[in-house]
Design an enzyme around this catalytic site. Sequence first.
Site, PDB file in Angstrom:
ATOM      1  N   LYS A 105       5.521   2.260  -8.958  1.00 17.69           N
ATOM      2  CA  LYS A 105       4.274   2.492  -9.707  1.00 17.69           C
ATOM      3  C   LYS A 105       4.491   3.488 -10.849  1.00 17.69           C
ATOM      4  O   LYS A 105       4.050   3.264 -11.968  1.00 17.69           O
ATOM      5  CB  LYS A 105       3.172   3.045  -8.776  1.00 17.69           C
ATOM      6  CG  LYS A 105       2.791   2.123  -7.634  1.00 17.69           C
ATOM      7  CD  LYS A 105       1.628   2.684  -6.839  1.00 17.69           C
ATOM      8  CE  LYS A 105       1.920   3.992  -6.113  1.00 17.69           C
ATOM      9  NZ  LYS A 105       2.890   3.894  -5.018  1.00 17.69           N
ATOM     10  N   ARG A 113      -6.091   6.381  -2.879  1.00 12.19           N
ATOM     11  CA  ARG A 113      -5.172   6.142  -1.768  1.00 12.19           C
ATOM     12  C   ARG A 113      -5.897   5.969  -0.453  1.00 12.19           C
ATOM     13  O   ARG A 113      -5.260   5.632   0.548  1.00 12.19           O
ATOM     14  CB  ARG A 113      -4.240   7.350  -1.628  1.00 12.19           C
ATOM     15  CG  ARG A 113      -2.812   7.132  -2.074  1.00 12.19           C
ATOM     16  CD  ARG A 113      -2.104   8.444  -1.850  1.00 12.19           C
ATOM     17  NE  ARG A 113      -0.686   8.333  -1.829  1.00 12.19           N
ATOM     18  CZ  ARG A 113       0.110   8.613  -2.868  1.00 12.19           C
ATOM     19  NH1 ARG A 113      -0.400   8.946  -4.016  1.00 12.19           N
ATOM     20  NH2 ARG A 113       1.412   8.538  -2.738  1.00 12.19           N
ATOM     21  N   ARG A 169      16.136   8.037  -4.920  1.00 13.30           N
ATOM     22  CA  ARG A 169      15.442   8.444  -6.156  1.00 13.30           C
ATOM     23  C   ARG A 169      15.822   9.863  -6.573  1.00 13.30           C
ATOM     24  O   ARG A 169      15.869  10.780  -5.758  1.00 13.30           O
ATOM     25  CB  ARG A 169      13.927   8.354  -5.930  1.00 13.30           C
ATOM     26  CG  ARG A 169      13.133   8.807  -7.130  1.00 13.30           C
ATOM     27  CD  ARG A 169      11.753   8.258  -7.142  1.00 13.30           C
ATOM     28  NE  ARG A 169      10.920   8.704  -6.033  1.00 13.30           N
ATOM     29  CZ  ARG A 169       9.663   8.304  -5.856  1.00 13.30           C
ATOM     30  NH1 ARG A 169       9.114   7.437  -6.690  1.00 13.30           N
ATOM     31  NH2 ARG A 169       8.958   8.753  -4.835  1.00 13.30           N
ATOM     32  N   ARG A 200      12.838  14.812  -4.911  1.00 14.37           N
ATOM     33  CA  ARG A 200      11.551  15.318  -4.439  1.00 14.37           C
ATOM     34  C   ARG A 200      11.654  15.680  -2.961  1.00 14.37           C
ATOM     35  O   ARG A 200      12.277  14.945  -2.195  1.00 14.37           O
ATOM     36  CB  ARG A 200      10.466  14.249  -4.628  1.00 14.37           C
ATOM     37  CG  ARG A 200       9.912  14.215  -6.024  1.00 14.37           C
ATOM     38  CD  ARG A 200       9.002  13.030  -6.255  1.00 14.37           C
ATOM     39  NE  ARG A 200       8.090  12.720  -5.164  1.00 14.37           N
ATOM     40  CZ  ARG A 200       7.144  11.788  -5.248  1.00 14.37           C
ATOM     41  NH1 ARG A 200       6.988  11.093  -6.364  1.00 14.37           N
ATOM     42  NH2 ARG A 200       6.347  11.541  -4.235  1.00 14.37           N
ATOM     43  N   ARG A 207       4.992   9.065   5.132  1.00 15.39           N
ATOM     44  CA  ARG A 207       4.233   8.503   4.010  1.00 15.39           C
ATOM     45  C   ARG A 207       3.898   7.037   4.276  1.00 15.39           C
ATOM     46  O   ARG A 207       2.823   6.573   3.908  1.00 15.39           O
ATOM     47  CB  ARG A 207       5.030   8.643   2.706  1.00 15.39           C
ATOM     48  CG  ARG A 207       5.061  10.079   2.206  1.00 15.39           C
ATOM     49  CD  ARG A 207       6.149  10.302   1.201  1.00 15.39           C
ATOM     50  NE  ARG A 207       5.871   9.725  -0.096  1.00 15.39           N
ATOM     51  CZ  ARG A 207       6.776   9.586  -1.056  1.00 15.39           C
ATOM     52  NH1 ARG A 207       8.013   9.979  -0.851  1.00 15.39           N
ATOM     53  NH2 ARG A 207       6.451   9.074  -2.212  1.00 15.39           N
TER      54      ARG A 207
HETATM   55  P1  AMP Z   1       3.069  10.374  -5.246  1.00 14.76           P
HETATM   56  O1  AMP Z   1       3.729  11.143  -6.339  1.00 14.76           O
HETATM   57  O2  AMP Z   1       1.971   9.466  -5.753  1.00 14.76           O
HETATM   58  O3  AMP Z   1       4.049   9.650  -4.362  1.00 14.76           O
HETATM   59  O4  AMP Z   1       2.329  11.457  -4.321  1.00 14.76           O
HETATM   60  C1  AMP Z   1       3.079  12.448  -3.636  1.00 14.76           C
HETATM   61  C2  AMP Z   1       2.215  13.080  -2.555  1.00 14.76           C
HETATM   62  O5  AMP Z   1       1.079  13.714  -3.158  1.00 14.76           O
HETATM   63  C3  AMP Z   1       1.618  12.119  -1.536  1.00 14.76           C
HETATM   64  O6  AMP Z   1       2.532  11.806  -0.504  1.00 14.76           O
HETATM   65  C4  AMP Z   1       0.441  12.944  -1.038  1.00 14.76           C
HETATM   66  O7  AMP Z   1       0.875  13.985  -0.189  1.00 14.76           O
HETATM   67  C5  AMP Z   1      -0.068  13.596  -2.315  1.00 14.76           C
HETATM   68  N1  AMP Z   1      -1.040  12.722  -3.011  1.00 14.76           N
HETATM   69  C6  AMP Z   1      -0.890  12.140  -4.229  1.00 14.76           C
HETATM   70  N2  AMP Z   1      -1.958  11.406  -4.563  1.00 14.76           N
HETATM   71  C7  AMP Z   1      -2.817  11.498  -3.517  1.00 14.76           C
HETATM   72  C8  AMP Z   1      -4.081  10.929  -3.229  1.00 14.76           C
HETATM   73  N3  AMP Z   1      -4.676  10.095  -4.082  1.00 14.76           N
HETATM   74  N4  AMP Z   1      -4.674  11.259  -2.058  1.00 14.76           N
HETATM   75  C9  AMP Z   1      -4.086  12.094  -1.185  1.00 14.76           C
HETATM   76  N5  AMP Z   1      -2.883  12.651  -1.370  1.00 14.76           N
HETATM   77  C10 AMP Z   1      -2.242  12.356  -2.530  1.00 14.76           C
END
Ligand code: AMP
Length: 259
Positions: free
Chosen positions: A33, A108, A162, A195, A206
């Site tokens: 994404k 999410r 990654r 990360r 996750r």
């Molecule tokens: P991402 O970079 O989108 O993979 O997000 C990394 C982490 O940020 C996720 O595993 C969650 O812990 C938190 N996070 C990001 N977006 C959301 C969301 N919309 N709702 C809840 N937690 C989020």
Amino acid sequence: MHTEPQMVVDSPAAQTPFLPGPLLLLGAPGVGKGTQAQILMGDFGIPQISTGEILRQNIALGTDLGKKARVLMDQGLFVDDETVNGMVADRLHHNDVAYGYILDGYPRTLAQAEWLDTYLAGDALAASGAAPGDAIFAATLPLAAISIRVDETDLLRRITGRRICPDCKCSYNIYSQPPLVAGLCDNENTPLIQRPDDTEEAFAQRMVEYAAKTVHVIDHYRTQGQFEEVDGSQSVGAVTAEIVAALHRLRARPGQESR
Ligand code: AMP
């Protein structure tokens, strides 16, 4: 990377003016994404809104929100709905969303999706009396949801391989898309980082969160009809082409007038 908004983007298919409007990229962790959002941001001249990235910025700045979020994120757990909804509301008030925007990693949960539906329906943009041709018009188009699908077995390799450049935020994969010099960004020469939530353990958590909560978000948009699914197992360029084609199909459907 910052790009200026542009109102008209040539459609490769029809060579007619094309307004992307709000686009939502859905899919499991690691489907690409973020990579696709970065490419589309450049192609369409609209911003990427990544809640994960906003949270990481808060962690880097050491804000109260960042301190609270870090504990959850490192374990692969979600941050609470109210916090992320508030972050998105703030971000949608920036002027650069006038021609559209790309939501990446949000919503999410079903509660976030329902909050967003309500927010966009009663949003200041819609209340502004925007009309076709106005700069603000594209942002009031219906949300186009595109889900990227990848087999779960591929996702682990994508996530654990990654590596990210902390400066330009571009993403590599040590298995499938390594940098020219191991460990260094091609653009910045900056040491790449992994990360903290890209470990195998955090990835497993996750995926649990995704299966329990985000799958319902995909069903929510599927039933609303403004939805397409693309095959994310192809090359990055092929996935981008599918997303653009899907977006054109969605925008060509009846009912695409501004809310
Ligand atoms: P991402 O970079 O989108 O993979 O997000 C990394 C982490 O940020 C996720 O595993 C969650 O812990 C938190 N996070 C990001 N977006 C959301 C969301 N919309 N709702 C809840 N937690 C989020």
